[in-house]
Scaffold this motif. Structure first.
Motif, short mmCIF file in Angstrom:
data_model
loop_
_atom_site.label_atom_id
_atom_site.label_comp_id
_atom_site.label_asym_id
_atom_site.label_seq_id
_atom_site.Cartn_x
_atom_site.Cartn_y
_atom_site.Cartn_z
N SER A 29 0.83 -1.22 0.00
CA SER A 29 0.00 0.00 0.00
C SER A 29 0.85 1.26 0.00
N GLU A 30 1.97 1.22 0.70
CA GLU A 30 2.88 2.37 0.70
C GLU A 30 3.46 2.59 -0.69
N VAL A 31 3.80 1.49 -1.39
CA VAL A 31 4.31 1.59 -2.76
C VAL A 31 3.22 2.16 -3.67
N LEU A 32 1.99 1.63 -3.55
CA LEU A 32 0.89 2.10 -4.39
C LEU A 32 0.57 3.57 -4.13
N LEU A 33 0.62 3.97 -2.88
CA LEU A 33 0.35 5.37 -2.54
C LEU A 33 1.33 6.29 -3.26
N THR A 78 -8.24 -7.90 3.14
CA THR A 78 -7.66 -9.05 3.83
C THR A 78 -7.07 -10.05 2.84
N ALA A 79 -7.80 -10.35 1.77
CA ALA A 79 -7.38 -11.40 0.82
C ALA A 79 -6.46 -10.90 -0.28
N ASN A 80 -6.51 -9.59 -0.61
CA ASN A 80 -5.75 -9.07 -1.74
C ASN A 80 -5.77 -7.55 -1.75
N LEU A 81 -5.15 -7.00 -2.78
CA LEU A 81 -5.23 -5.56 -3.04
C LEU A 81 -6.25 -5.37 -4.16
N LEU A 97 -1.72 -8.19 -20.00
CA LEU A 97 -0.98 -9.38 -20.44
C LEU A 97 0.43 -9.40 -19.87
N ARG A 98 0.99 -8.22 -19.60
CA ARG A 98 2.34 -8.08 -19.04
C ARG A 98 2.35 -8.04 -17.52
N LEU A 99 1.21 -7.79 -16.92
CA LEU A 99 1.14 -7.48 -15.50
C LEU A 99 1.63 -8.61 -14.59
N GLY A 100 1.34 -9.83 -14.93
CA GLY A 100 1.66 -10.93 -14.03
C GLY A 100 0.41 -11.44 -13.37
N LYS A 101 0.57 -12.06 -12.22
CA LYS A 101 -0.53 -12.73 -11.53
C LYS A 101 -1.57 -11.71 -11.05
N HIS A 102 -2.81 -11.86 -11.54
CA HIS A 102 -3.90 -10.97 -11.15
C HIS A 102 -5.24 -11.62 -11.47
N LYS A 103 -6.29 -11.02 -10.97
CA LYS A 103 -7.67 -11.41 -11.29
C LYS A 103 -8.43 -10.14 -11.62
N LEU A 104 -9.44 -10.29 -12.46
CA LEU A 104 -10.28 -9.15 -12.81
C LEU A 104 -11.66 -9.32 -12.18
N GLY A 105 -12.19 -8.23 -11.66
CA GLY A 105 -13.55 -8.19 -11.15
C GLY A 105 -14.38 -7.34 -12.10
N ALA A 106 -15.59 -7.05 -11.70
CA ALA A 106 -16.48 -6.25 -12.54
C ALA A 106 -15.90 -4.86 -12.83
N SER A 107 -15.30 -4.27 -11.83
CA SER A 107 -14.76 -2.92 -12.03
C SER A 107 -13.38 -2.75 -11.41
N CYS A 108 -12.77 -3.84 -11.00
CA CYS A 108 -11.45 -3.68 -10.40
C CYS A 108 -10.51 -4.83 -10.74
N LEU A 109 -9.29 -4.58 -10.41
CA LEU A 109 -8.19 -5.50 -10.64
C LEU A 109 -7.72 -5.96 -9.27
N TYR A 110 -7.50 -7.26 -9.11
CA TYR A 110 -7.06 -7.79 -7.83
C TYR A 110 -5.67 -8.39 -7.97
N VAL A 111 -4.78 -8.06 -7.05
CA VAL A 111 -3.47 -8.71 -6.98
C VAL A 111 -3.24 -9.12 -5.53
N ASN A 112 -2.56 -10.25 -5.35
CA ASN A 112 -2.27 -10.71 -3.99
C ASN A 112 -1.14 -9.92 -3.38
N LYS A 113 -0.09 -9.69 -4.17
CA LYS A 113 1.05 -8.90 -3.70
C LYS A 113 1.77 -8.32 -4.90
N LEU A 114 2.37 -7.17 -4.71
CA LEU A 114 3.05 -6.49 -5.81
C LEU A 114 4.23 -7.28 -6.32
N ALA A 115 4.82 -8.12 -5.50
CA ALA A 115 5.96 -8.94 -5.93
C ALA A 115 5.57 -9.88 -7.07
#
Length: 141
Positions: A29-33, A78-81, A97-115
């Motif tokens: 979150s500090e990195v994203l901020l 709790t489960a992701n960003l 396609l370049r991002l790496g591990k992620h999931k898409l929701g209706a209006s957002c992108l979910y990642v477990n960790k930035l690493a």
């Protein structure tokens, strides 16, 4: 006319992030901020109790519903960003396609960790998403 229930608050986003109990989510979150402040040129604002947002745009749907929302943002859950506003720009499909591990929701992108992600692709998603929300969608030429 219905208003957006998630509105800006006076809570300090940095204090909110400092209180995130999960160590990795807090560090991410500090990195994203920093990243989102830099790409948007806007200070962080808390939207509701858990969303850190950057910039504001006004929306109005054909149904008559309208309101204001953050152009881009994130929520350390709790489960992701959960990342908001990053998947709407036309360039998002290729960047995802370049991002790496992620999931898409209706209006957002979910990642477990930035690493697990390509930070360059994530930064570009944030920049393109912000520009799209501010320039093309809500302030057309």
């Amino acid at each position: 006319m219905s208003e957006n229930k998630t509105a800006p608050t006076n809570v300090n986003p940095r204090e909110f992030i400092t209180a995130v109990p999960h160590r990795t989510r807090r560090a991410d979150s500090e990195v994203l901020l920093r990243m989102m402040e830099e790409v948007s040129g806007q200070p962080a604002t808390m939207w509701g109790p858990t969303i850190v947002g950057f910039g504001t745009y006004h929306y109005k749907y054909d149904s008559g519903r309208e309101g204001d929302a953050a152009a881009i943002g994130f929520s350390p859950r709790t489960a992701n960003l959960a990342l908001y506003g990053l998947t709407i720009a036309p360039s998002a499909k290729d960047l995802l396609l370049r991002l790496g591990k992620h999931k898409l929701g209706a209006s957002c992108l979910y990642v477990n960790k930035l690493a697990d992600t390509d930070l360059g692709a994530l930064r570009q998603l944030a920049l393109d998403g912000y520009r799209h929300m501010m320039d093309e969608v809500h302030h057309p030429a």
